[in-house]
Design a protein around this motif. Structure first.
Motif, mmCIF file in Angstrom:
data_model
loop_
_atom_site.group_PDB
_atom_site.id
_atom_site.type_symbol
_atom_site.label_atom_id
_atom_site.label_comp_id
_atom_site.label_asym_id
_atom_site.label_seq_id
_atom_site.Cartn_x
_atom_site.Cartn_y
_atom_site.Cartn_z
ATOM 1 N N ARG A 89 17.958 -2.046 8.914
ATOM 2 C CA ARG A 89 16.981 -0.975 9.124
ATOM 3 C C ARG A 89 17.725 0.353 9.161
ATOM 4 N NH1 ARG A 89 11.900 -1.659 10.635
ATOM 5 N NH2 ARG A 89 11.815 0.355 11.653
ATOM 6 N N GLU A 90 17.028 1.398 8.744
ATOM 7 C CA GLU A 90 17.603 2.734 8.852
ATOM 8 C C GLU A 90 16.479 3.738 8.973
ATOM 9 O OE1 GLU A 90 20.887 5.653 6.704
ATOM 10 O OE2 GLU A 90 20.401 3.732 5.771
ATOM 11 N N THR A 91 16.671 4.705 9.866
ATOM 12 C CA THR A 91 15.753 5.825 10.020
ATOM 13 C C THR A 91 16.563 7.108 9.856
ATOM 14 O OG1 THR A 91 16.038 6.135 12.413
ATOM 15 C CG2 THR A 91 14.417 4.468 11.715
ATOM 16 N N ASP A 92 15.950 8.235 10.104
ATOM 17 C CA ASP A 92 16.670 9.502 10.033
ATOM 18 C C ASP A 92 17.751 9.601 11.101
ATOM 19 O OD1 ASP A 92 15.106 10.323 7.913
ATOM 20 O OD2 ASP A 92 13.748 11.525 9.153
ATOM 21 N N LEU A 102 16.599 2.568 21.304
ATOM 22 C CA LEU A 102 15.902 1.491 21.998
ATOM 23 C C LEU A 102 14.651 1.046 21.239
ATOM 24 C CD1 LEU A 102 16.143 -0.276 24.456
ATOM 25 C CD2 LEU A 102 14.856 1.431 25.741
ATOM 26 N N ARG A 103 13.901 1.991 20.694
ATOM 27 C CA ARG A 103 12.706 1.648 19.914
ATOM 28 C C ARG A 103 13.090 0.799 18.702
ATOM 29 N NH1 ARG A 103 10.505 6.064 20.268
ATOM 30 N NH2 ARG A 103 11.703 7.163 18.685
ATOM 31 N N GLU A 104 14.181 1.144 18.047
ATOM 32 C CA GLU A 104 14.610 0.391 16.869
ATOM 33 C C GLU A 104 15.086 -1.019 17.215
ATOM 34 O OE1 GLU A 104 14.299 0.937 13.477
ATOM 35 O OE2 GLU A 104 12.935 2.423 14.330
ATOM 36 N N GLN A 145 11.267 -7.421 12.884
ATOM 37 C CA GLN A 145 11.612 -7.638 11.476
ATOM 38 C C GLN A 145 12.310 -8.975 11.272
ATOM 39 O OE1 GLN A 145 13.631 -4.343 9.531
ATOM 40 N NE2 GLN A 145 14.763 -5.737 8.227
ATOM 41 N N LEU A 146 13.189 -9.349 12.201
ATOM 42 C CA LEU A 146 13.950 -10.586 12.069
ATOM 43 C C LEU A 146 13.285 -11.775 12.753
ATOM 44 C CD1 LEU A 146 17.553 -9.136 12.357
ATOM 45 C CD2 LEU A 146 16.224 -9.663 10.307
#
Length: 119
Positions: free
Chosen positions: A25-28, A70-72, A79-80
């Protein structure tokens, strides 16, 4: 300066694309990738893209970014597919607690029974 990349930091190099990682996963603001020495079937590290030495310094300097990390962890678990069976989120702080890379990171562990206390 806190938050700035450090040239000798392995995780800063992963963020910069200089060291390969299996990104899930990746966000900004955050990157999540498979641990290279997994301790459970699901073992993902969730790191802020900005460099902070540990979870406490991250939370003090940038609470919103700490919340992103923490949200991620929850998003990774979903997701997993370990969210329903249960998972553990661990922040090691200091060498005595097992921190080996001094860039704040959360371990998301799941996919098997996780005994308590852990050790």
């Amino acid at each position: 300066m806190a938050g700035e990349p450090e040239a000798d930091c392995l995780f800063c190099k992963i963020v910069a694309g200089e060291v390969p990682a299996t990104v899930v996963r990746e966000t900004d603001t955050v990157v999540a990738f498979q641990d290279i020495n997994p301790q459970a079937p699901c073992h993902v590290l969730v790191i802020p893209k900005a460099h902070y030495r540990d979870a406490a310094s991250l939370a003090t300097a940038d609470p919103a970014l700490a919340a992103d990390v923490l949200r991620e962890t929850g998003a990774v678990a979903t997701q997993l597919k370990v969210d329903a069976s249960g998972y553990r989120v661990v922040f090691n702080t200091g060498t005595g607690a097992g921190q080996t890379v001094f860039h704040a990171h959360a371990h998301v562990l799941g996919g098997r029974g996780l005994e308590w206390p852990p050790g």
